[in-house]
Enzyme design. Structure first.
Site, PDB file in Angstrom:
ATOM      1  N   LYS A   1      13.448 -15.158  -9.720  1.00  0.00           N
ATOM      2  CA  LYS A   1      13.192 -14.102 -10.710  1.00  0.00           C
ATOM      3  C   LYS A   1      12.240 -14.591 -11.792  1.00  0.00           C
ATOM      4  O   LYS A   1      11.307 -13.910 -12.172  1.00  0.00           O
ATOM      5  CB  LYS A   1      14.531 -13.734 -11.336  1.00  0.00           C
ATOM      6  CG  LYS A   1      14.998 -12.393 -11.495  1.00  0.00           C
ATOM      7  CD  LYS A   1      15.122 -11.336 -10.470  1.00  0.00           C
ATOM      8  CE  LYS A   1      14.315 -11.347  -9.240  1.00  0.00           C
ATOM      9  NZ  LYS A   1      14.953 -10.759  -8.098  1.00  0.00           N
TER      10      LYS A   1
ATOM     11  N   CYS B   1       0.825  -1.186   0.000  1.00  0.00           N
ATOM     12  CA  CYS B   1       0.000   0.000   0.000  1.00  0.00           C
ATOM     13  C   CYS B   1       0.877   1.260   0.000  1.00  0.00           C
ATOM     14  O   CYS B   1       1.933   1.291   0.622  1.00  0.00           O
ATOM     15  CB  CYS B   1      -0.934   0.082   1.206  1.00  0.00           C
ATOM     16  SG  CYS B   1      -2.021  -1.325   1.327  1.00  0.00           S
TER      17      CYS B   1
ATOM     18  N   LYS C   1       6.046  -4.356  -3.909  1.00  0.00           N
ATOM     19  CA  LYS C   1       7.480  -4.131  -3.747  1.00  0.00           C
ATOM     20  C   LYS C   1       7.936  -4.318  -2.312  1.00  0.00           C
ATOM     21  O   LYS C   1       8.901  -5.018  -2.055  1.00  0.00           O
ATOM     22  CB  LYS C   1       7.823  -2.720  -4.240  1.00  0.00           C
ATOM     23  CG  LYS C   1       9.297  -2.371  -4.163  1.00  0.00           C
ATOM     24  CD  LYS C   1      10.104  -3.199  -5.129  1.00  0.00           C
ATOM     25  CE  LYS C   1      11.582  -2.921  -5.067  1.00  0.00           C
ATOM     26  NZ  LYS C   1      12.349  -3.991  -5.737  1.00  0.00           N
TER      27      LYS C   1
ATOM     28  N   GLU D   1      18.319 -17.570  -6.960  1.00  0.00           N
ATOM     29  CA  GLU D   1      17.871 -16.227  -7.343  1.00  0.00           C
ATOM     30  C   GLU D   1      17.269 -16.257  -8.760  1.00  0.00           C
ATOM     31  O   GLU D   1      16.250 -15.616  -9.029  1.00  0.00           O
ATOM     32  CB  GLU D   1      19.059 -15.253  -7.260  1.00  0.00           C
ATOM     33  CG  GLU D   1      18.809 -13.850  -7.751  1.00  0.00           C
ATOM     34  CD  GLU D   1      17.655 -13.106  -7.060  1.00  0.00           C
ATOM     35  OE1 GLU D   1      17.101 -13.615  -6.080  1.00  0.00           O
ATOM     36  OE2 GLU D   1      17.287 -12.040  -7.553  1.00  0.00           O
TER      37      GLU D   1
ATOM     38  N   ARG E   1       3.903  -0.185  -4.870  1.00  0.00           N
ATOM     39  CA  ARG E   1       3.723  -0.675  -3.502  1.00  0.00           C
ATOM     40  C   ARG E   1       2.473  -1.532  -3.342  1.00  0.00           C
ATOM     41  O   ARG E   1       2.250  -2.132  -2.278  1.00  0.00           O
ATOM     42  CB  ARG E   1       3.621   0.516  -2.532  1.00  0.00           C
ATOM     43  CG  ARG E   1       4.848   1.379  -2.513  1.00  0.00           C
ATOM     44  CD  ARG E   1       4.658   2.519  -1.541  1.00  0.00           C
ATOM     45  NE  ARG E   1       4.551   2.033  -0.184  1.00  0.00           N
ATOM     46  CZ  ARG E   1       5.566   1.830   0.645  1.00  0.00           C
ATOM     47  NH1 ARG E   1       6.787   2.083   0.224  1.00  0.00           N
ATOM     48  NH2 ARG E   1       5.366   1.396   1.858  1.00  0.00           N
TER      49      ARG E   1
ATOM     50  N   GLU F   1       8.627 -15.132 -10.404  1.00  0.00           N
ATOM     51  CA  GLU F   1       8.004 -13.880  -9.989  1.00  0.00           C
ATOM     52  C   GLU F   1       7.401 -13.089 -11.145  1.00  0.00           C
ATOM     53  O   GLU F   1       6.306 -12.548 -11.028  1.00  0.00           O
ATOM     54  CB  GLU F   1       9.106 -13.052  -9.324  1.00  0.00           C
ATOM     55  CG  GLU F   1       8.667 -11.814  -8.640  1.00  0.00           C
ATOM     56  CD  GLU F   1       9.840 -11.127  -7.937  1.00  0.00           C
ATOM     57  OE1 GLU F   1      11.010 -11.359  -8.297  1.00  0.00           O
ATOM     58  OE2 GLU F   1       9.567 -10.338  -7.023  1.00  0.00           O
TER      59      GLU F   1
ATOM     60  N   HIS G   1      18.843 -37.582  -6.688  1.00  0.00           N
ATOM     61  CA  HIS G   1      18.192 -38.096  -5.470  1.00  0.00           C
ATOM     62  C   HIS G   1      16.683 -37.876  -5.513  1.00  0.00           C
ATOM     63  O   HIS G   1      16.036 -37.870  -4.468  1.00  0.00           O
ATOM     64  CB  HIS G   1      18.809 -37.433  -4.232  1.00  0.00           C
ATOM     65  CG  HIS G   1      20.260 -37.753  -4.067  1.00  0.00           C
ATOM     66  ND1 HIS G   1      20.720 -39.003  -3.716  1.00  0.00           N
ATOM     67  CD2 HIS G   1      21.368 -36.991  -4.266  1.00  0.00           C
ATOM     68  CE1 HIS G   1      22.039 -38.998  -3.677  1.00  0.00           C
ATOM     69  NE2 HIS G   1      22.462 -37.791  -4.017  1.00  0.00           N
TER      70      HIS G   1
ATOM     71  N   TRP H   1      -2.585  -3.012  -1.666  1.00  0.00           N
ATOM     72  CA  TRP H   1      -2.256  -4.428  -1.792  1.00  0.00           C
ATOM     73  C   TRP H   1      -3.080  -5.099  -0.698  1.00  0.00           C
ATOM     74  O   TRP H   1      -2.826  -4.910   0.480  1.00  0.00           O
ATOM     75  CB  TRP H   1      -0.761  -4.657  -1.575  1.00  0.00           C
ATOM     76  CG  TRP H   1      -0.348  -6.076  -1.791  1.00  0.00           C
ATOM     77  CD1 TRP H   1      -0.051  -6.682  -2.984  1.00  0.00           C
ATOM     78  CD2 TRP H   1      -0.153  -7.085  -0.781  1.00  0.00           C
ATOM     79  NE1 TRP H   1       0.301  -7.986  -2.775  1.00  0.00           N
ATOM     80  CE2 TRP H   1       0.246  -8.259  -1.440  1.00  0.00           C
ATOM     81  CE3 TRP H   1      -0.290  -7.104   0.607  1.00  0.00           C
ATOM     82  CZ2 TRP H   1       0.517  -9.452  -0.758  1.00  0.00           C
ATOM     83  CZ3 TRP H   1      -0.018  -8.278   1.284  1.00  0.00           C
ATOM     84  CH2 TRP H   1       0.383  -9.440   0.600  1.00  0.00           C
TER      85      TRP H   1
ATOM     86  N   ASN I   1      -1.807   2.596   5.503  1.00  0.00           N
ATOM     87  CA  ASN I   1      -0.873   1.540   5.100  1.00  0.00           C
ATOM     88  C   ASN I   1      -0.479   0.803   6.368  1.00  0.00           C
ATOM     89  O   ASN I   1       0.024   1.417   7.301  1.00  0.00           O
ATOM     90  CB  ASN I   1       0.368   2.166   4.438  1.00  0.00           C
ATOM     91  CG  ASN I   1       1.450   1.131   4.170  1.00  0.00           C
ATOM     92  OD1 ASN I   1       1.166  -0.032   3.966  1.00  0.00           O
ATOM     93  ND2 ASN I   1       2.691   1.566   4.185  1.00  0.00           N
ATOM     94  N   GLY I   2      -0.740  -0.511   6.406  1.00  0.00           N
ATOM     95  CA  GLY I   2      -0.380  -1.291   7.592  1.00  0.00           C
ATOM     96  C   GLY I   2      -1.516  -2.200   7.998  1.00  0.00           C
ATOM     97  O   GLY I   2      -2.394  -2.504   7.181  1.00  0.00           O
TER      98      GLY I   2
HETATM   99  O1  M6R Z   1      12.881  -5.119   0.708  1.00  0.00           O
HETATM  100  P1  M6R Z   1      13.432  -6.489   0.986  1.00  0.00           P
HETATM  101  O2  M6R Z   1      14.758  -6.700   0.364  1.00  0.00           O
HETATM  102  O3  M6R Z   1      13.429  -6.821   2.438  1.00  0.00           O
HETATM  103  O4  M6R Z   1      12.406  -7.465   0.273  1.00  0.00           O
HETATM  104  C1  M6R Z   1      12.555  -8.850   0.388  1.00  0.00           C
HETATM  105  C2  M6R Z   1      11.747  -9.580  -0.642  1.00  0.00           C
HETATM  106  O5  M6R Z   1      10.381  -9.285  -0.496  1.00  0.00           O
HETATM  107  C3  M6R Z   1      12.175  -9.211  -2.067  1.00  0.00           C
HETATM  108  O6  M6R Z   1      13.532  -9.454  -2.252  1.00  0.00           O
HETATM  109  C4  M6R Z   1      11.383 -10.043  -3.094  1.00  0.00           C
HETATM  110  O7  M6R Z   1      11.703 -11.386  -2.983  1.00  0.00           O
HETATM  111  C5  M6R Z   1      11.674  -9.508  -4.495  1.00  0.00           C
HETATM  112  N1  M6R Z   1      10.440  -9.125  -5.110  1.00  0.00           N
HETATM  113  C6  M6R Z   1      12.365 -10.474  -5.369  1.00  0.00           C
HETATM  114  O8  M6R Z   1      12.630  -9.954  -6.627  1.00  0.00           O
END
Ligand code: M6R
Length: 608
Positions: free
Chosen positions: A485, A2, A603, A481, A27, A488, A504, A74, A100-101
């Site tokens: 990516k 949010c 984000k 990673e 956000r 996501e 395995h 969100w 927000n929260g």
């Molecule tokens: O702001 P942060 O680095 O704490 O966020 C952690 C994860 O939410 C963030 O890295 C998320 O996995 C990304 N969207 C990955 O690309």
């Protein structure tokens, strides 16, 4: 999660709301809404879906006013819908609130309010705020809010306005980000500097437990007891271009391309006049460090992946046993911690609720806390004993790219700094490592010259429902990673495996044309990785090998090869990440997803 924005000033508040919300959309983007105070009335428009829908809804309304609050959501409590979108209002529609929260005691408060005859319109936790403020309202919005926050539990940043006080904007900060901008034309509140960067660079970072009472030409900041607090106005050093795409089709691509400069910048900020690594400003002394017998690195998502690599680097350079944990797991299975433990939190946003809660748990056990964060003044930074900023600049795409590279480079630099403080490394060795690190930006740039190969790889990767990334040792962490990516933003199921584990169990999943992407940057492990490729090829897989060093032997076994620039394997994660980011990016383009705002995500994840 949010984003909120508010404005009181000379300009047209509607335009400021729409512009600000567009910049805050990263956000949260399942619905948005705004209230404009116009002709002593509140006009509220809320729409499920992207900001575009809100824009269309307000286009012909001719809403003119100098006070407004806006929100991009969100969803946490209540599905994304027009009704559940913010702002939320009291029954008489005279008080409007964006939030927000999470209001943790909203169920109990809702029951009490309903018993008093209040009829709720939405399923959100936020709506209780509007009704409670209304309950206490006796002609002074600030006082009503001040009384309300005393009974609200949880984390919240709020923006509030009222019909009866058309020249007053109230904002509250408690454990969720909120800044105030001071401009010639008026006052702004926002979840993020980015939303108002083109309006002012004069910012107040509000602190937890503060209320701002903004009127036409004045404002006051108080705590929840009403005591006045003087806060410093800071002039921030962020370029307006950081919040725009600068000709790139997506923020993600722009941020991938920024990585050579980000790495250069992060290194140069950490060198002293002799060209040696310098973390003096951290005030983490050699004496303190010598008392540390255990390091935990704690983070989520991509930041967790940089932590996995950090563990290897820390153990190599400091000889201190280092363990990496996902924040949410760390909190629920807290290891033995004491004042001789250093817990390092890594976070781009510095606002990730899982990490904040893990930090608080570690703090209770008296562990020392170092945070590696990108967003200046963020909650993790403020709660830590020591903070090292990554200086990657604002990262807007939900998929993290440049923040990851900046975290990695900073982890190398901190590990070497610790090594020096522990007398484990001499100046010559430090210089040698630094020379290696300084070469990285050039190597990254060479991988960004021609993007065609990544488009080919992306087509293969998204051609099936499942993709496997394989690696050993550091390459396995890069593989993790890579898989995150791809999942996501390309919505393809991707799994990273330590190459040795394949036989395995997971090998059973390999069938004709299953895409298997192998990362091999350590020559000592090449032979084993070649055997792995042979194993999956024998089951029909389509293979892509991303290789550093001697690569000829891969040519005869793998369908495709990407040759990385020569690099010492300990630094390879800094380089091998580029192809996997681009592969995910072009995968998302291939399937037509919204690259910068993938479905269901946001984000910064400010809920546990
Ligand atoms: O702001 P942060 O680095 O704490 O966020 C952690 C994860 O939410 C963030 O890295 C998320 O996995 C990304 N969207 C990955 O690309």
């Amino acid at each position: 999660m949010c984003g909120i924005i508010g404005y009181l000033g000379d300009k047209n508040a509607l335009e400021i709301m729409i512009e600000g919300l567009t910049k805050l959309e990263y956000r949260g983007y399942d619905s948005s809404g705004l209230t404009i105070v116009s002709n002593e009335n509140l006009y509220t428009v809320k729409k499920e879906g992207r900001i575009e829908k809100l824009k269309a809804a307000v286009k012909d309304l001719n809403l003119k006013g100098h006070l407004g609050i806006g929100h991009t959501r969100w969803a946490t409590h209540g599905e994304p819908s027009d009704i559940n979108a913010h702002p939320h209002m009291n029954m008489k529609n005279t008080i409007s609130v964006v939030h927000n929260g999470i209001i943790e005691n909203y169920i109990e408060l809702r029951r009490e309010l309903e018993a008093e005859g209040i009829v709720f319109k939405s399923d959100t936790d936020t709506e209780v705020c509007a009704h409670i403020i209304d309950k206490y309202y006796e002609g002074d919005l600030y006082e009503a809010v001040r009384r309300a926050v005393k009974i609200l539990k949880g984390a919240y940043a709020l923006g509030i306005c009222a019909k009866d006080e058309p020249g007053r904007l109230i904002a509250v900060k408690k454990e969720n980000p909120l800044i105030m901008g001071i401009a010639k034309d008026g006052y702004y509140i926002s979840s993020d500097i980015l939303a108002i960067l083109d309006k002012t660079k004069d910012i107040i970072y509000l602190k937890d437990g503060q209320i701002v009472d903004i009127k036409k030409d004045e404002y006051k900041i108080t705590n929840f007891n009403g005591e006045i607090i003087e806060e410093k106005i800071e002039t921030i050093d962020i370029k307006t271009s950081d919040a725009t795409k600068e000709g790139f089709e997506h923020f993600m691509l722009k941020e991938i391309f920024e990585q050579p400069d980000v790495i250069k910048n992060t290194i140069s900020r950490r060198l002293n006049s002799k060209g040696l690594i310098d973390f003096e400003d951290l005030k983490l002394t050699a004496e303190t460090l010598k008392s540390i017998n255990r390091i935990y690195i704690v983070a989520c998502g991509t930041s967790y992946h940089s932590g996995l690599i950090g563990k290897v680097i820390f153990e190599k350079f400091t000889n201190i046993l280092t363990t990496v944990e996902v924040s949410s797991e760390f909190s629920c299975n807290l290891p033995k911690l004491d004042e001789n433990t250093l817990v390092i939190f890594i976070s781009q946003s510095g606002e990730t609720a899982d990490s904040i809660s893990a930090l608080k748990a570690a703090r209770e056990k008296h562990a020392k806390i170092l945070s590696i964060v990108n967003v200046l003044g963020s909650t993790l930074a403020r709660l830590s004993d020591y903070t090292a900023y990554t200086w990657a600049g604002p990262e807007i795409s939900v998929a993290s790219t440049k923040a990851y590279s900046s975290q990695l480079i900073l982890l190398y630099l901190i590990a070497i700094d610790f090594s020096k403080k522990l007398n484990l490394i001499d100046e010559k060795a430090e210089m040698e490592i630094l020379n290696n690190l300084k070469e990285i930006p050039k190597k990254l740039s060479s991988l960004l010259n021609d993007l065609e190969i990544y488009k080919t790889f992306a087509k293969i990767a998204v051609s099936k429902n499942s993709v496997f990334y394989l690696g050993r040792f550091l390459d396995y962490y890069t593989a993790k990673e890579a898989a995150l990516k791809l999942k996501e933003i390309s919505y393809v199921h991707a799994e990273a495996l330590p190459a040795g584990e394949l036989k395995h169990g997971p090998l059973a999943l390999i069938e004709r044309d299953t895409p298997v992407i192998v990362i091999s940057t350590n020559e000592k492990l090449h032979e084993k990785m070649i055997s792995t490729i042979k194993e999956v090829k024998a089951r029909g897989a389509k293979t892509i090998a991303i290789v550093s060093g001697e690569y000829e032997a891969f040519e005869s076994v793998s369908d495709y090869i990407l040759k990385l620039p020569e690099i010492d394997s300990i630094f390879a994660p800094l380089v091998s990440v580029i192809p996997i980011q681009l592969l995910a990016y072009f995968g998302a383009i291939e399937i037509g997803s919204d690259v910068d705002k993938p479905r269901n995500l946001a984000k910064s994840v400010t809920v546990e």
